[in-house]
Design an enzyme around this catalytic site. Structure first.
Site, mmCIF file in Angstrom:
data_model
loop_
_atom_site.group_PDB
_atom_site.id
_atom_site.type_symbol
_atom_site.label_atom_id
_atom_site.label_comp_id
_atom_site.label_asym_id
_atom_site.label_seq_id
_atom_site.Cartn_x
_atom_site.Cartn_y
_atom_site.Cartn_z
ATOM 1 N N ARG A 76 0.813 -1.115 -0.114
ATOM 2 C CA ARG A 76 -0.051 -0.084 -0.036
ATOM 3 C C ARG A 76 0.983 1.279 0.023
ATOM 4 O O ARG A 76 2.084 1.239 0.734
ATOM 5 C CB ARG A 76 -1.002 0.054 1.251
ATOM 6 C CG ARG A 76 -2.193 -0.786 1.070
ATOM 7 C CD ARG A 76 -3.098 -0.235 0.023
ATOM 8 N NE ARG A 76 -4.285 -1.085 -0.408
ATOM 9 C CZ ARG A 76 -4.364 -1.900 -1.101
ATOM 10 N NH1 ARG A 76 -3.376 -2.202 -1.936
ATOM 11 N NH2 ARG A 76 -5.420 -2.550 -1.481
ATOM 12 N N GLU A 79 -3.155 7.712 -5.001
ATOM 13 C CA GLU A 79 -3.338 6.999 -6.256
ATOM 14 C C GLU A 79 -5.216 7.559 -6.690
ATOM 15 O O GLU A 79 -5.871 8.045 -5.625
ATOM 16 C CB GLU A 79 -3.600 5.553 -6.047
ATOM 17 C CG GLU A 79 -2.322 4.705 -5.910
ATOM 18 C CD GLU A 79 -2.603 3.276 -5.636
ATOM 19 O OE1 GLU A 79 -3.832 2.823 -6.023
ATOM 20 O OE2 GLU A 79 -1.545 2.625 -5.230
ATOM 21 N N HIS A 119 -0.338 0.316 -9.794
ATOM 22 C CA HIS A 119 -1.141 -0.705 -8.923
ATOM 23 C C HIS A 119 -1.577 -1.925 -9.771
ATOM 24 O O HIS A 119 -2.839 -2.335 -9.863
ATOM 25 C CB HIS A 119 -2.318 -0.173 -8.314
ATOM 26 C CG HIS A 119 -2.763 -0.619 -6.946
ATOM 27 N ND1 HIS A 119 -3.260 0.050 -6.060
ATOM 28 C CD2 HIS A 119 -3.009 -1.874 -6.565
ATOM 29 C CE1 HIS A 119 -3.665 -0.769 -4.911
ATOM 30 N NE2 HIS A 119 -3.400 -2.205 -5.337
HETATM 31 P P1 NAD Z 1 -2.145 -10.525 5.241
HETATM 32 O O1 NAD Z 1 -3.178 -9.905 6.292
HETATM 33 O O2 NAD Z 1 -1.909 -11.814 4.974
HETATM 34 O O3 NAD Z 1 -0.542 -10.249 5.788
HETATM 35 C C1 NAD Z 1 -0.326 -8.823 6.604
HETATM 36 C C2 NAD Z 1 0.717 -9.108 7.686
HETATM 37 O O4 NAD Z 1 1.283 -7.928 8.054
HETATM 38 C C3 NAD Z 1 0.122 -9.832 8.738
HETATM 39 O O5 NAD Z 1 0.887 -11.171 8.652
HETATM 40 C C4 NAD Z 1 0.381 -9.065 9.910
HETATM 41 O O6 NAD Z 1 0.720 -9.639 11.299
HETATM 42 C C5 NAD Z 1 1.615 -8.153 9.379
HETATM 43 N N1 NAD Z 1 1.347 -6.844 10.168
HETATM 44 C C6 NAD Z 1 0.506 -6.224 10.372
HETATM 45 N N2 NAD Z 1 0.845 -4.842 11.195
HETATM 46 C C7 NAD Z 1 2.246 -5.120 11.131
HETATM 47 C C8 NAD Z 1 3.342 -4.275 11.642
HETATM 48 N N3 NAD Z 1 2.890 -3.035 12.118
HETATM 49 N N4 NAD Z 1 4.643 -4.659 11.326
HETATM 50 C C9 NAD Z 1 4.893 -5.736 10.839
HETATM 51 N N5 NAD Z 1 3.956 -6.578 10.331
HETATM 52 C C10 NAD Z 1 2.682 -6.278 10.552
HETATM 53 O O7 NAD Z 1 -2.010 -9.506 3.982
HETATM 54 P P2 NAD Z 1 -1.859 -9.837 2.498
HETATM 55 O O8 NAD Z 1 -2.873 -10.544 1.860
HETATM 56 O O9 NAD Z 1 -0.360 -10.851 2.804
HETATM 57 O O10 NAD Z 1 -1.429 -8.594 2.061
HETATM 58 C C11 NAD Z 1 -0.478 -7.604 2.076
HETATM 59 C C12 NAD Z 1 -0.556 -6.415 1.650
HETATM 60 O O11 NAD Z 1 -0.693 -6.323 0.121
HETATM 61 C C13 NAD Z 1 -1.810 -5.539 1.923
HETATM 62 O O12 NAD Z 1 -1.589 -4.316 2.197
HETATM 63 C C14 NAD Z 1 -2.670 -5.725 0.720
HETATM 64 O O13 NAD Z 1 -3.727 -4.644 0.323
HETATM 65 C C15 NAD Z 1 -1.494 -5.552 -0.368
HETATM 66 N N6 NAD Z 1 -1.945 -6.208 -1.672
HETATM 67 C C16 NAD Z 1 -1.555 -5.332 -2.831
HETATM 68 C C17 NAD Z 1 -1.852 -5.963 -3.861
HETATM 69 C C18 NAD Z 1 -1.499 -5.115 -5.228
HETATM 70 O O14 NAD Z 1 -2.195 -5.159 -6.414
HETATM 71 N N7 NAD Z 1 -0.393 -4.421 -5.069
HETATM 72 C C19 NAD Z 1 -2.538 -7.078 -4.313
HETATM 73 C C20 NAD Z 1 -2.669 -7.593 -3.034
HETATM 74 C C21 NAD Z 1 -2.691 -7.196 -1.822
HETATM 75 C C1 MLT Z 2 -5.821 -5.560 -3.282
HETATM 76 O O1 MLT Z 2 -5.727 -5.177 -2.187
HETATM 77 O O2 MLT Z 2 -6.289 -6.824 -3.545
HETATM 78 C C2 MLT Z 2 -4.857 -4.863 -4.204
HETATM 79 O O3 MLT Z 2 -4.615 -3.608 -3.866
HETATM 80 C C3 MLT Z 2 -5.469 -5.168 -5.900
HETATM 81 C C4 MLT Z 2 -6.765 -4.393 -6.227
HETATM 82 O O4 MLT Z 2 -7.141 -3.677 -5.371
HETATM 83 O O5 MLT Z 2 -6.947 -4.881 -7.476
#
Ligand code: NAD
Ligand code: MLT
Length: 526
Positions: free
Chosen positions: A231, A260, A278
């Protein structure tokens, strides 16, 4: 019911919504004012990460029941406002994690090997390799912040490149670090000092926003590489731009920005930053998974069912949910009975779980009891999301207890509902996979299969009682499907449950209630 699809999802997802007889409007990139103007007509909305679902939005969305987030992060959705209005928020956390992990690695490789810069040069007719010397991953230390779903996928994949992987995540068990062969760092500082590459995979929260900033770059190894595919803002953009200009950070791969979809980040103009708009989840597979999953979830949530991946409900995997389905139905049925049989206001409810169900996670079943209990008497919308809030606001004390040891049934849910001066009880069990039965009401034992329409009566335990009710129902053309009578020791009263094929009108009910030997008769809808 009407669903607004406000951001792009896979056509297969839209087909699922339409096949469920929902009216689906796909209106992408609506100006905010227009969205706020039309949302009053919709029961559900599906968004990705751009649409802000906040208080201003909820105020206009009077009919809204479900927010479907086609993706993982819910930082664009205000959860408190949804929960207090009983709006279910669902997301699709498992659906795009592989794509996000692979994009993270793509950004990393692209930035450390200057692939986009090389591409740009050669397309411009310039075969010049100067300034594009990269580094290898093998032997380097990768620091992962957040070892959740995506962080752990990145870990295992980059171990295959010969990297040492360390991680900082204070919210997971040591066993999880062990499972992925990742060295645990107790502090973020330790991770930053030791890493050659840092990649962040936390949600955006108050704690994580800006967690990699000026202080961290001060203690980082010179030549650090960073990636943010989580994010915008978890790595502070200004601090990163400064660290790059000062040569502390050698390159960065950035998929997400604070502001964004605006392109106003100081990172965009820097040569050694690879930016993507993104794109982490933009693969055919992820979009198919996300679109179909969110559509199924929205359909279930609109039907009032418990949904896996509901963000403002107890977390349930799909297998756990399937395992609990019959208990959820049983809990709701038992809850629905109370106000149709008793009139006294509820002060306390104890839900006892015995046998197999006592070993399961029962929070969702407790919610189903409360949902059943309140939906028979409240005009306001009652669902899994707001059921416990409604109990709290009405001053109803709710407790759960688990009873171990053998009982008459393999599993049993018993409600003890206390009003000012008495305690009503009812119990139910699940036979086989999904056959639910009411097995006790106020000490009367039964084996009643709940049916949509039931007549429940308390009558003197003497001959002719059943016959007179049966005759009256027959005269009124109400067919009796099944019937059960139960008596209990030390009382002259018996209780009967009749499953009927149609509604029993007020007049018939009054006639039954006036019959000699009938203490009470109620028509119950389950
Ligand atoms: P998840 O909830 O499975 O994992 C997140 C991890 O972060 C957890 O293990 C949690 O304990 C840890 N965490 C929370 N606060 C913390 C802190 N202060 N310090 C250290 N660790 C901490 O999430 P995920 O599904 O792995 O997603 C991770 C990130 O990726 C999210 O921000 C999600 O929105 C983002 N994401 C982005 C895209 C994209 O298109 N770029 C796609 C999917 C997910
Ligand atoms: C997500 O949180 O799943 C990603 O940011 C991807 C999206 O929003 O499409």
């Amino acid at each position: 019911m009407k669903v607004l699809v406000a951001e792009k999802i896979a056509q297969e997802g839209i087909d699922i919504l339409k096949n469920a007889n929902l009216i689906v409007d796909v209106q992408l990139n609506l100006p905010r004012e227009k969205l706020l103007e039309i949302i009053k007509d919709y029961d559900a909305i599906i968004v990705r990460s751009v649409t802000k679902i906040n208080e201003e939005f909820y105020e206009k969305a009077q009919k809204l029941k479900v927010v479907g987030r086609a993706g993982t992060g819910v930082d664009n959705i205000e959860m408190e406002g949804a929960t207090k209005r009983g709006i279910i928020v669902v997301n699709t956390p498992e659906a795009n994690n592989v794509s996000a992990a692979e994009h993270t690695i793509g950004l990393l490789l692209s930035s450390i090997r200057y692939i986009t810069q090389g591409n740009k040069r050669i397309k411009g007719g310039n075969w010049d390799r100067s300034g594009l010397k990269g580094i290898e991953l093998q032997g380097k230390t990768l620091g992962i912040v957040g070892l959740g779903r995506i962080g752990s996928l990145v870990a295992t994949r980059l171990q295959a490149f010969g990297m040492k992987v360390i991680a900082y995540d204070p919210y997971i068990t040591d066993a999880r670090f062990k499972k992925f062969g990742v060295e645990k760092k107790e502090t973020l500082e330790d991770l930053v000092r030791e890493s050659d590459i840092i990649t962040v995979h936390t949600p955006k929260t108050e704690e994580t926003f800006g967690m990699i900033g000026e202080e961290q770059f001060k203690i980082a190894k010179k030549g650090l590489r960073v990636v943010n595919c989580a994010r915008g803002g978890i790595i502070n953009e200004e601090a990163l731009a400064k660290a790059i200009k000062e040569g502390i950070v050698a390159s960065a791969g950035i998929d997400v920005l604070v502001d964004e979809p605006k392109c106003n980040s100081p990172l965009i103009e820097l040569e050694n930053v690879v930016n993507t708009p993104h794109l982490g989840a933009d693969t055919e597979e992820a979009q198919y998974n996300v679109g179909t999953m969110v559509a199924h979830e929205v359909v279930s949530a609109l039907k009032g069912e418990m949904v896996p991946n509901a963000v403002n409900l107890p977390t349930l995997q799909i297998t756990e949910l399937n395992d609990l389905k019959a208990y959820l139905k049983l809990g709701e049925t038992l809850g629905k009975l109370y106000h149709q049989l008793e009139k006294d206001p509820v002060e306390r409810i104890e839900i006892q779980y015995r046998g197999e169900i006592a070993d399961k996670e029962t929070t969702a079943v407790t919610l189903s009891v409360l949902k059943g209990l309140f939906e028979t008497i409240l005009k306001e919308r009652v669902n899994y999301v707001n059921a416990s809030l409604i109990a709290k606001n009405r001053g109803v004390e709710v407790t759960e207890s688990k009873i171990t040891g053998e009982g008459k049934y393999m599993n049993l849910i018993k409600l003890l509902i206390s009003s000012k001066d008495k305690t009503y009880t009812c119990s139910g069990t699940v036979f086989g996979k999904d056959e639910i039965r009411i097995v006790e009401v106020n000490g009367y034992e039964f084996d009643v299969m709940p049916s949509p329409y039931m007549l429940v009566a308390i009558n003197l335990d003497k001959p002719g009682m059943i016959g007179q009710i049966g005759t009256l129902l027959g005269v009124n053309k109400i067919n009796i499907a099944t019937m059960q009578v139960s008596r209990k020791k030390n009382t002259e009263w018996a209780m009967m449950f009749l499953a009927v094929d149609s509604e029993v009108c007020k007049e018939s009910l009054e006639l039954i209630n006036n019959m000699e030997g009938i203490l009470s008769a109620q028509f119950v809808k389950l």
